[in-house]
Design a protein around this motif. Sequence first.
Motif, PDB file in Angstrom:
ATOM      1  N   PHE A 147       0.783  -1.229   0.000  1.00 35.38           N
ATOM      2  CA  PHE A 147       0.000   0.000   0.000  1.00 35.38           C
ATOM      3  C   PHE A 147       0.823   1.293   0.000  1.00 35.38           C
ATOM      4  O   PHE A 147       0.243   2.374   0.028  1.00 35.38           O
ATOM      5  N   ALA A 148       2.159   1.196  -0.009  1.00 39.65           N
ATOM      6  CA  ALA A 148       2.966   2.418  -0.042  1.00 39.65           C
ATOM      7  C   ALA A 148       2.640   3.226  -1.293  1.00 39.65           C
ATOM      8  O   ALA A 148       2.539   2.675  -2.390  1.00 39.65           O
ATOM      9  N   ARG A 149       2.478   4.533  -1.102  1.00 34.33           N
ATOM     10  CA  ARG A 149       2.154   5.380  -2.236  1.00 34.33           C
ATOM     11  C   ARG A 149       3.337   5.418  -3.208  1.00 34.33           C
ATOM     12  O   ARG A 149       4.479   5.507  -2.800  1.00 34.33           O
ATOM     13  N   ARG A 150       3.050   5.317  -4.473  1.00 36.03           N
ATOM     14  CA  ARG A 150       4.010   5.321  -5.575  1.00 36.03           C
ATOM     15  C   ARG A 150       4.663   3.962  -5.778  1.00 36.03           C
ATOM     16  O   ARG A 150       4.723   3.458  -6.893  1.00 36.03           O
ATOM     17  N   SER A 151       5.202   3.338  -4.716  1.00 34.52           N
ATOM     18  CA  SER A 151       5.940   2.092  -4.914  1.00 34.52           C
ATOM     19  C   SER A 151       5.162   0.851  -4.508  1.00 34.52           C
ATOM     20  O   SER A 151       5.598  -0.266  -4.794  1.00 34.52           O
ATOM     21  N   GLY A 152       4.007   1.005  -3.830  1.00 39.17           N
ATOM     22  CA  GLY A 152       3.231  -0.141  -3.384  1.00 39.17           C
ATOM     23  C   GLY A 152       2.621  -0.917  -4.544  1.00 39.17           C
ATOM     24  O   GLY A 152       2.308  -0.356  -5.598  1.00 39.17           O
ATOM     25  N   VAL A 153       2.448  -2.223  -4.346  1.00 35.35           N
ATOM     26  CA  VAL A 153       1.898  -3.078  -5.396  1.00 35.35           C
ATOM     27  C   VAL A 153       0.508  -2.622  -5.814  1.00 35.35           C
ATOM     28  O   VAL A 153       0.179  -2.579  -7.006  1.00 35.35           O
ATOM     29  N   VAL A 154      -0.331  -2.265  -4.839  1.00 34.97           N
ATOM     30  CA  VAL A 154      -1.697  -1.844  -5.150  1.00 34.97           C
ATOM     31  C   VAL A 154      -1.698  -0.569  -5.980  1.00 34.97           C
ATOM     32  O   VAL A 154      -2.425  -0.451  -6.977  1.00 34.97           O
ATOM     33  N   TRP A 155      -0.872   0.401  -5.585  1.00 35.56           N
ATOM     34  CA  TRP A 155      -0.815   1.660  -6.323  1.00 35.56           C
ATOM     35  C   TRP A 155      -0.240   1.448  -7.718  1.00 35.56           C
ATOM     36  O   TRP A 155      -0.706   2.069  -8.690  1.00 35.56           O
ATOM     37  N   GLN A 156       0.748   0.588  -7.863  1.00 37.81           N
ATOM     38  CA  GLN A 156       1.284   0.308  -9.185  1.00 37.81           C
ATOM     39  C   GLN A 156       0.237  -0.351 -10.076  1.00 37.81           C
ATOM     40  O   GLN A 156       0.120  -0.033 -11.268  1.00 37.81           O
ATOM     41  N   TRP A 157      -0.539  -1.267  -9.497  1.00 38.96           N
ATOM     42  CA  TRP A 157      -1.604  -1.918 -10.259  1.00 38.96           C
ATOM     43  C   TRP A 157      -2.650  -0.903 -10.703  1.00 38.96           C
ATOM     44  O   TRP A 157      -3.102  -0.937 -11.849  1.00 38.96           O
ATOM     45  N   ARG A 158      -3.000   0.029  -9.825  1.00 40.11           N
ATOM     46  CA  ARG A 158      -3.993   1.040 -10.180  1.00 40.11           C
ATOM     47  C   ARG A 158      -3.474   1.954 -11.300  1.00 40.11           C
ATOM     48  O   ARG A 158      -4.222   2.323 -12.205  1.00 40.11           O
ATOM     49  N   ARG A 159      -2.171   2.303 -11.231  1.00 38.70           N
ATOM     50  CA  ARG A 159      -1.611   3.148 -12.284  1.00 38.70           C
ATOM     51  C   ARG A 159      -1.576   2.415 -13.624  1.00 38.70           C
ATOM     52  O   ARG A 159      -1.875   3.000 -14.672  1.00 38.70           O
ATOM     53  N   ARG A 160      -1.196   1.130 -13.593  1.00 37.40           N
ATOM     54  CA  ARG A 160      -1.176   0.365 -14.848  1.00 37.40           C
ATOM     55  C   ARG A 160      -2.592   0.226 -15.419  1.00 37.40           C
ATOM     56  O   ARG A 160      -2.789   0.324 -16.635  1.00 37.40           O
TER      57      ARG A 160
END
Length: 298
Positions: free
Chosen positions: A267-280
Amino acid sequence: MDLFNWLLEPLQYGFLTRALLVTVAAAVVCSVLSCWLILMGWSLMGDAVSHAVLPGVALAYIAGIPFSVGAFVFGAGAVALIGAVRANSKLKADTAIGVVFTGLFAAGLAIVSKTPSQIDLQHILFGNVLGVTTGELIQVLVLGAVTLAVLLFKRRDLTLFAFDRVHAHAIGLGTRRLSALLLGLLALTVVVGLQAVGIILVVAMLITPGATAFLLTRSFDRMLLIAGSVTAAASVAGIYASYYLDIATGASVVLAQSVVFLLAFFFARRSGVVWQWRRRRASRLEAVRPAAGQEASR
């Protein structure tokens, strides 16, 4: 039971209060040094030193001197031996580290197996934080304070050394001295962590906090603050979990730190897996929309 009584109940026992103080002190020292180890790629070195102190602990028991003395001597000796093997052979760093620390760890196990004692080997390997005496508590606090003071005093030089050794050497910093200082502090930190969670679990305390902070920020100063504060909080949570769930204290503390790492990982902003998935996912949607519009116009 209300929250206030829930928090105060474990503190009624002196051994738990000492365990809490020792664990938090060890966690903060380990977490601060952990930031430099992560940046410099020295995580395996922390593993090596923590295992290499076992023969020092065993010989200290035989000689009737404090465990911390033997642990520090063999920790520093392991660092020097690894350096000598690297300097006088074609072996890479990870190979030299593996050879030295497994050899010393095996020597420690051999000494322990041949030495009659009242000390359970598991207490050395996995810690006995609930059995910490007042004298050991004072020793940990003093060693921890010295280590933290040196790290903070030399913070700028050590940070430059970690990020750019060539530039540090070019401006006149003694890179060999800084490397020796950092390795010496690593040996001292292992002695501090040894009192709390033992030889094996101290590896986690030297790696996990820095890795967690690295995922949460790109500023080194904030990295130090995050590593220290988050690890202290996780250590307190681990102590309380061990009390109420009746599980091993050292393992509980390390598990609490691992849970924090997993939260940062996902859940880390920018580098977290969830945030990366949302950006992709957002990028794919943005790519699909123009294509869909073109198809509709045809």
